[in-house]
Every structure is written in C-alpha cells, then in structure tokens.
Design an enzyme around this catalytic site. Structure first.
Site, PDB file in Angstrom:
ATOM      1  CG  ASP A 286       1.162  -0.547  -3.724  1.00 57.78           C
ATOM      2  OD1 ASP A 286       1.466  -0.836  -4.900  1.00 57.78           O
ATOM      3  OD2 ASP A 286       0.123   0.059  -3.428  1.00 57.78           O
TER       4      ASP A 286
ATOM      5  CE  LYS B   8       3.924   0.826   1.350  1.00 55.94           C
ATOM      6  NZ  LYS B   8       2.576   0.372   1.740  1.00 55.94           N
TER       7      LYS B   8
END
Length: 216
Positions: A143, A125
């Site tokens: 996320d 991420k």
C-alpha cells in the site's frame, strides 16, 4: 556457504527493530471471516482503516454473507457506506463481487490470486491482503505506507508497488512477507509520515539512507 546479501541482512535488522518497537502489530481492518476481510479491504481503497471499521459492523449486520449481498442492489448498500470515499463505485463493486463469490465460488472467498483479482474492486494489493491475512498464503501487499517506507529505506529505487514488491520479496523468505508488510505499515503510520517524517524519533533512522530527512 551461501553468499551473504548485505541488503537482506539490513532489512532483517530493520524488521527485528520494528518488531521490538511494535510487538503487538496486527491487521487493522476488523473482520471475522475471509469474506468480511475482502469487503473491508475493498472499502479501504483511498480511505482510512479507522473509517472502514466504523461502517462495516452495520454493513455486515444488514448483509452478513455473500449470498445476502448478492441479492441486494447497489443503492441499498450506498447509505451504509456513504461516509467512505468513492462509496457509489464501491457499492457497485461489492454487490458485483458478492454475486460472483456466491454464484461461481459457492459462497466462499477463493484462496487463489487469479480468482481474487477477477473480482470487481480487487487489485493486486487487495488480493495479497486476503491471501496473507485470511488464508496464511505468503503475500506482500504494497500500500502507500509500504511503498513509501521501502523506498525511503533504500530497498527500491521507486515507490511503485510492483517494483517494491519485487525487490522486497527477494530479500525475505516468503513466510516473513505478511509480518514485514504489517510492520512497515505501522512504521509508516507511527513515524515515517508522508509529508513530514519523524526522523528524530525513528527507531531505524541509522539504517535509513533517505537523503531528504528533515533537520528539525
């Protein structure tokens, strides 16, 4: 003619609606360079962007470059980020990452996923955020907000990040990934909350098949 994909069209409609609702959507971590974005994103793990933005100005004044931070020890960084969750581990990761960026990459954050993910404290991420927001390279960071919203909207059967990324990126052209990521985050914060989503005022409620919508 290419075959129509109803799910891609549904996603397109949802994103167009969210763009009208949030025309000013932008990254929420304050930064002036790829290095500052990398540091802020490492700090943001399990912590709000608001809190990260409170501590990074002082951190960047003390250690403005990877080279400066590479000369520090973690216990010099800890007091500057003490209000951040997991601050001791993050201090260690920041110093270790700075030493690699300064020593192996000439002080420049690499615009390469493999090199980014090799840095301490950087997962998929974080690497995707840096690639997309710092370098304009197509990436779709997932996320908790993006995972939750994508799952509830029915685009992924599970809110597992890699599954969400795989399914969502199949439905969009790469040049739309970064904006879609930002719009889904904003929607997750504004309406599609984790505990009690505000479905009654959700602008895309009619396109949402989630079966657990609150009734009041």
């Amino acid at each position: 003619m290419p075959e129509r994909n109803p799910e891609a069209e549904r996603l397109d409609r949802i994103l167009q609606t969210l763009k009208r609702v949030h025309p000013d959507v932008a990254p929420s971590l304050n930064h002036r360079s790829p290095w500052e974005l990398l540091v802020a994103t490492i700090l943001s793990a399990q912590c709000s962007d608001v809190q990260v933005n409170r501590v990074t100005p002082k951190l960047f004044r003390r250690f403005p470059t990877p080279e400066a931070l590479a000369e520090a020890e973690p216990d010099e960084v800890e007091p500057l980020i003490r209000s951040i969750g997991l601050f001791r581990g993050k201090a260690r990761n920041l110093v270790a990452a700075a030493r690699i960026v300064a020593g192996r990459h000439g002080g420049r954050v690499p615009a390469d996923r493999e090199a980014l993910e090799a840095l301490p404290g950087v997962g998929r991420k974080t690497a995707s955020v840096v690639l997309g927001q710092a370098f304009g390279i197509p990436a779709f960071p997932v996320d908790t907000h993006v995972a939750r919203v994508s799952h509830r909207l029915g685009f992924s059967p599970r809110p597992e990040p890699r599954e969400v990324e795989r399914r969502m990126t199949r439905l969009m052209a790469p040049e739309r990934w970064n904006l879609a990521h930002l719009l889904l985050i904003r929607h997750g914060r504004a309406a599609c909350h984790a505990r009690r989503p505000a479905c009654a005022r959700c602008p895309v409620e009619r396109s949402c098949p989630w079966p657990h919508k609150p009734t009041a």
